[in-house]
Design an enzyme around this catalytic site. Structure first.
Site, PDB file in Angstrom:
ATOM      1  N   ASP A  59       0.914  10.900 -20.139  1.00 13.92           N
ATOM      2  CA  ASP A  59       1.584  11.752 -21.128  1.00 13.92           C
ATOM      3  C   ASP A  59       1.707  11.089 -22.498  1.00 13.92           C
ATOM      4  OD1 ASP A  59       2.360  12.354 -18.364  1.00 13.92           O
ATOM      5  OD2 ASP A  59       3.615  13.916 -19.239  1.00 13.92           O
ATOM      6  N   HIS A 105       6.661  10.097 -16.679  1.00 15.49           N
ATOM      7  CA  HIS A 105       6.460   9.113 -17.753  1.00 15.49           C
ATOM      8  C   HIS A 105       6.637   7.661 -17.309  1.00 15.49           C
ATOM      9  CE1 HIS A 105       7.145  12.021 -21.402  1.00 15.49           C
ATOM     10  NE2 HIS A 105       6.501  12.614 -20.397  1.00 15.49           N
ATOM     11  N   HIS A 132       4.196  13.722 -15.747  1.00 13.78           N
ATOM     12  CA  HIS A 132       5.500  14.331 -16.017  1.00 13.78           C
ATOM     13  C   HIS A 132       6.654  13.339 -16.048  1.00 13.78           C
ATOM     14  CE1 HIS A 132       8.709  17.230 -16.385  1.00 13.78           C
ATOM     15  NE2 HIS A 132       9.261  16.827 -15.248  1.00 13.78           N
ATOM     16  N   ASN A 182       4.925  21.533 -18.379  1.00 16.80           N
ATOM     17  CA  ASN A 182       6.025  22.472 -18.616  1.00 16.80           C
ATOM     18  C   ASN A 182       6.424  22.595 -20.084  1.00 16.80           C
ATOM     19  OD1 ASN A 182       6.985  19.706 -17.950  1.00 16.80           O
ATOM     20  ND2 ASN A 182       8.987  20.549 -18.468  1.00 16.80           N
ATOM     21  N   HIS A 183       6.003  21.655 -20.933  1.00 18.90           N
ATOM     22  CA  HIS A 183       6.314  21.737 -22.367  1.00 18.90           C
ATOM     23  C   HIS A 183       5.168  22.349 -23.175  1.00 18.90           C
ATOM     24  CE1 HIS A 183      10.167  19.743 -22.203  1.00 18.90           C
ATOM     25  NE2 HIS A 183       9.640  18.721 -21.536  1.00 18.90           N
ATOM     26  N   GLU A 206       1.013  17.409 -23.495  1.00 22.11           N
ATOM     27  CA  GLU A 206       2.079  18.410 -23.640  1.00 22.11           C
ATOM     28  C   GLU A 206       3.230  17.923 -24.521  1.00 22.11           C
ATOM     29  OE1 GLU A 206       4.548  19.540 -20.497  1.00 22.11           O
ATOM     30  OE2 GLU A 206       5.392  17.541 -20.296  1.00 22.11           O
ATOM     31  N   ASN A 207       3.327  16.616 -24.731  1.00 21.86           N
ATOM     32  CA  ASN A 207       4.387  16.054 -25.585  1.00 21.86           C
ATOM     33  C   ASN A 207       3.828  15.384 -26.831  1.00 21.86           C
ATOM     34  OD1 ASN A 207       6.657  16.632 -23.833  1.00 21.86           O
ATOM     35  ND2 ASN A 207       5.855  15.044 -22.476  1.00 21.86           N
ATOM     36  N   HIS A 223       1.302  18.038 -12.657  1.00 22.98           N
ATOM     37  CA  HIS A 223       2.449  17.762 -13.515  1.00 22.98           C
ATOM     38  C   HIS A 223       3.709  18.154 -12.758  1.00 22.98           C
ATOM     39  CE1 HIS A 223       3.745  16.799 -17.625  1.00 22.98           C
ATOM     40  NE2 HIS A 223       4.676  17.735 -17.476  1.00 22.98           N
TER      41      HIS A 223
END
Length: 261
Positions: free
Chosen positions: A9, A179, A177, A68-69, A40-41, A152
């Site tokens: 991530d 991290h 997810h 999810n983000h 996603e981040n 994830h």
């Protein structure tokens, strides 16, 4: 032999800065045929923008997975349907923008399938990742024997269960997810490479990428707090996998690199 590099991530500007600094040397060392990263981040710590996606592609990433983000930056709705290199979890309901898997040609011309799934334990109640994996793999295996999965998910048990369920039916499963890189990278009996969590590429001195003081305040007071990416040195977490001509993983190793200076 095919070598894949999967980057954990990517968290905000610190993660992108770390990639820019460390990825060239890592590429020279490992000589990967394909590079995938969870993004996603990547934009401000939550979500993905067109500009940031372009920056990551310019650094050498071939495919961007999410989680999810994925919808945290509304701008993604403008381009997720137009760029096949960006995917979101396949178990979002039918009709959701974007797609859950893609195929791409690696450096040596071999077709590689990439599937994105999201867990349901302690997360949103999406479609069953096990059933969606079954459906997606049927389609992907008609195109290529090399299939990589970004799962994830929050719960270690859910990640391990999916790995055993798919062992021998896909090439590798990269957990994302949480991290925090786990120490369990291995090749399962059926030839599928697996790691519970690849880790993150982002601020080293943080709570999963976020300023620690903000997270501590949230835990102590149980009040809403606006999270921000931490500053300071960053780390690059990744895994690489060697794959034979049948699509089976033969070697897997985790990567941990730190910025210097």
């Amino acid at each position: 032999m095919l070598r894949i590099l999967f980057i954990g991530d990517i968290c905000g500007r610190p993660g992108r800065r770390c990639l820019e600094a460390l990825l060239p040397k890592l590429k020279a060392e490992l000589v990967p045929d394909l590079i995938i990263g969870n993004a996603e981040n990547a934009a401000g710590g939550n979500g993905l923008t067109r500009e940031v996606a372009g920056e990551l592609f310019s650094l050498g990433l071939d495919v961007l997975t999410t989680g999810n983000h994925v919808w945290d930056k509304a701008e993604i709705l403008e381009f997720i349907d137009t760029d096949p290199r960006i995917i979101r979890p396949a178990n979002y309901p039918q009709g959701t923008p974007g797609k859950g898997w893609t195929t791409v040609k690696a450096a040596d011309g071999v077709a590689v399938g990439v599937l994105n799934l999201a867990g349901r334990v302690f997360m949103a109640d999406l479609d069953c990742p096990f059933q969606v994996a079954d459906q997606s793999l049927l389609k992907l295996r008609e195109l290529t024997p090399v299939i990589l999965v970004d799962f994830h998910a929050e719960a270690t048990s859910e990640k391990q269960a999916l790995a055993w369920y798919l062992d021998g039916r896909c090439t590798a499963i990269f957990g994302t997810h949480t991290h925090v890189q786990t120490a369990d990278s291995r090749i399962l009996p059926g030839g599928t490479a697996y790691i519970t969590d690849t880790g993150m590429t982002g601020p080293r001195d943080s709570v999963i990428g976020v300023r620690s003081d903000l997270v501590i305040e949230r835990f102590r007071k149980q009040m809403p707090v606006r999270f921000e990416p931490a500053k300071g040195p960053a780390i690059l977490n990744a895994v690489w996998v060697d794959i034979d001509h049948k699509g089976s993983a033969v070697k897997m190793e985790a990567v941990w690199r730190e910025e210097t200076g």
